[in-house]
Design a protein around this motif. Structure first.
Motif, PDB file in Angstrom:
ATOM      1  N   PHE A 143       0.836  -1.207   0.000  1.00 43.42           N
ATOM      2  CA  PHE A 143       0.000   0.000   0.000  1.00 43.42           C
ATOM      3  C   PHE A 143       0.870   1.256   0.000  1.00 43.42           C
ATOM      4  O   PHE A 143       0.577   2.226  -0.711  1.00 43.42           O
ATOM      5  CB  PHE A 143      -0.936  -0.016   1.214  1.00 43.42           C
ATOM      6  N   GLU A 144       1.941   1.232   0.770  1.00 39.42           N
ATOM      7  CA  GLU A 144       2.830   2.398   0.822  1.00 39.42           C
ATOM      8  C   GLU A 144       3.483   2.650  -0.533  1.00 39.42           C
ATOM      9  O   GLU A 144       3.613   3.806  -0.957  1.00 39.42           O
ATOM     10  CB  GLU A 144       3.898   2.185   1.896  1.00 39.42           C
ATOM     11  N   ALA A 145       3.883   1.599  -1.222  1.00 35.95           N
ATOM     12  CA  ALA A 145       4.528   1.755  -2.528  1.00 35.95           C
ATOM     13  C   ALA A 145       3.565   2.351  -3.551  1.00 35.95           C
ATOM     14  O   ALA A 145       3.926   3.255  -4.314  1.00 35.95           O
ATOM     15  CB  ALA A 145       5.056   0.407  -3.012  1.00 35.95           C
ATOM     16  N   ILE A 146       2.351   1.848  -3.587  1.00 33.81           N
ATOM     17  CA  ILE A 146       1.346   2.390  -4.508  1.00 33.81           C
ATOM     18  C   ILE A 146       1.090   3.863  -4.201  1.00 33.81           C
ATOM     19  O   ILE A 146       1.028   4.713  -5.107  1.00 33.81           O
ATOM     20  CB  ILE A 146       0.034   1.581  -4.417  1.00 33.81           C
ATOM     21  N   ASN A 147       0.957   4.200  -2.929  1.00 34.76           N
ATOM     22  CA  ASN A 147       0.678   5.588  -2.560  1.00 34.76           C
ATOM     23  C   ASN A 147       1.857   6.511  -2.873  1.00 34.76           C
ATOM     24  O   ASN A 147       1.656   7.672  -3.264  1.00 34.76           O
ATOM     25  CB  ASN A 147       0.301   5.666  -1.085  1.00 34.76           C
ATOM     26  N   LYS A 148       3.075   6.014  -2.730  1.00 33.94           N
ATOM     27  CA  LYS A 148       4.250   6.809  -3.105  1.00 33.94           C
ATOM     28  C   LYS A 148       4.242   7.100  -4.604  1.00 33.94           C
ATOM     29  O   LYS A 148       4.578   8.210  -5.037  1.00 33.94           O
ATOM     30  CB  LYS A 148       5.530   6.074  -2.728  1.00 33.94           C
ATOM     31  N   ALA A 149       3.869   6.117  -5.391  1.00 35.83           N
ATOM     32  CA  ALA A 149       3.804   6.318  -6.841  1.00 35.83           C
ATOM     33  C   ALA A 149       2.746   7.350  -7.203  1.00 35.83           C
ATOM     34  O   ALA A 149       2.966   8.211  -8.065  1.00 35.83           O
ATOM     35  CB  ALA A 149       3.511   4.990  -7.539  1.00 35.83           C
ATOM     36  N   LYS A 150       1.596   7.278  -6.534  1.00 39.14           N
ATOM     37  CA  LYS A 150       0.533   8.254  -6.780  1.00 39.14           C
ATOM     38  C   LYS A 150       0.993   9.667  -6.399  1.00 39.14           C
ATOM     39  O   LYS A 150       0.772  10.637  -7.145  1.00 39.14           O
ATOM     40  CB  LYS A 150      -0.704   7.851  -5.969  1.00 39.14           C
ATOM     41  N   GLU A 151       1.650   9.799  -5.262  1.00 36.41           N
ATOM     42  CA  GLU A 151       2.126  11.107  -4.826  1.00 36.41           C
ATOM     43  C   GLU A 151       3.196  11.649  -5.779  1.00 36.41           C
ATOM     44  O   GLU A 151       3.229  12.851  -6.073  1.00 36.41           O
ATOM     45  CB  GLU A 151       2.705  11.002  -3.409  1.00 36.41           C
ATOM     46  N   TYR A 152       4.043  10.790  -6.276  1.00 36.52           N
ATOM     47  CA  TYR A 152       5.163  11.207  -7.128  1.00 36.52           C
ATOM     48  C   TYR A 152       4.694  11.619  -8.517  1.00 36.52           C
ATOM     49  O   TYR A 152       5.106  12.646  -9.058  1.00 36.52           O
ATOM     50  CB  TYR A 152       6.170  10.065  -7.228  1.00 36.52           C
ATOM     51  N   PHE A 153       3.820  10.797  -9.114  1.00 31.60           N
ATOM     52  CA  PHE A 153       3.410  11.036 -10.492  1.00 31.60           C
ATOM     53  C   PHE A 153       2.042  11.711 -10.620  1.00 31.60           C
ATOM     54  O   PHE A 153       1.683  12.183 -11.698  1.00 31.60           O
ATOM     55  CB  PHE A 153       3.376   9.716 -11.270  1.00 31.60           C
TER      56      PHE A 153
END
Length: 272
Positions: free
Chosen positions: A64-74
């Motif tokens: 979940f953290e990885a997906i959310n980091k990707a959303k925040e980044y891109f």
């Protein structure tokens, strides 16, 4: 318009080949690996277009953290490709409890956690495409790969159900069914159960069918994956390679013949 793609298991094999193909054509990629060193060459070449993320998909919180980091980044996630997983080689009797549990943790639960993490983002966007890397062995089976077969059958059932649940949110689901390819899936990436000599004959018979022509060239899958990612109405299933579909058709013809032969027994069991 460039796609934002989240792909697991990007350190080698299909994941690495596809991640590089996306970056090369101008897409932006969040790529996960258990060892980030493997992604350094891509980071050096493509800079901010790549977000490397360390991830063992068997951890729900980390997924979940990885997906959310990707959303925040891109800012969004257009496509999720659940590619992480491995093959467990062993007859059913040979497979230990821990080997079986680990296989399902990686191939089924890891895929489930990443999928669950992505769905709220895609629903809010009103669009998305979840691509599950299954296998021809999620459609039909081969001996001495029983728990691997079972894990991919689980992915099939989960993902086919998911497709019916999320279609009204603008989210597509595709199961990709590769046949054998010349990756290290059967080599360094694989786990082998302790063998019992009683199954040596089964293994030998299977190996006798594994001609060089039966294995596809991994790099040749790039055009198919790019086309799949760009498709406005993608299919629920996509076979990769020349071997899988004929094998599936043969097996399903045999299944249908057996089911029809037993249809009178089945009807009588209905009771009315």
């Amino acid at each position: 318009m460039a796609k934002i793609i989240f792909i697991t298991g990007a350190s080698r094999g299909f994941g690495r080949i596809w991640a590089e193909a996306f970056l090369k054509r101008g897409d932006k990629v969040a790529a996960t690996a258990r060892n980030l060193e493997a992604l350094k060459p891509l980071s050096q070449q493509y800079g901010d277009a790549l977000l490397p993320l360390q991830l063992d998909v068997t951890g729900k919180k980390a997924s979940f953290e990885a997906i959310n980091k990707a959303k925040e980044y891109f800012g969004r996630i257009d496509v999720v490709i659940n590619n992480a997983g491995y093959g467990l080689f062993g007859a059913i009797e040979e497979t230990s409890e821990q080997e079986a549990r680990d296989q399902f943790e990686a191939n089924v639960f890891g895929l489930l956690w990443v999928t669950q993490a992505a769905l709220p983002i895609m629903r809010a966007q009103g669009h998305g495409h979840i691509i599950q890397i299954s296998s021809i062995l999620g459609v039909v089976t081969l001996p001495t790969l029983g728990v691997y077969n079972a894990s991919k059958f689980a992915v099939e059932g989960l993902s086919e159900t998911l497709a019916t649940e999320v279609k009204d949110f603008g989210i597509h689901v595709t199961l990709v069914e590769p046949n054998g390819f010349s990756t290290d899936w059967g080599g360094a990436s694989a786990i082998h159960s302790t063998q019992l000599p009683v199954y040596d004959g089964v293994r030998a018979a299977l190996q006798a069918t594994a001609t060089p022509d039966a294995f596809g060239v991994p790099e040749a899958t790039v055009d198919a994956i790019l086309k799949l990612v760009d498709e406005q109405q993608p299919p629920l299933r996509l076979f990769l390679g020349k071997v899988g579909l004929p094998f599936a058709k043969q097996q399903y013809a045999e299944r249908l013949a057996t089911w029809e032969a037993w249809s009178a027994v089945a009807d009588a069991a209905h009771g009315k």
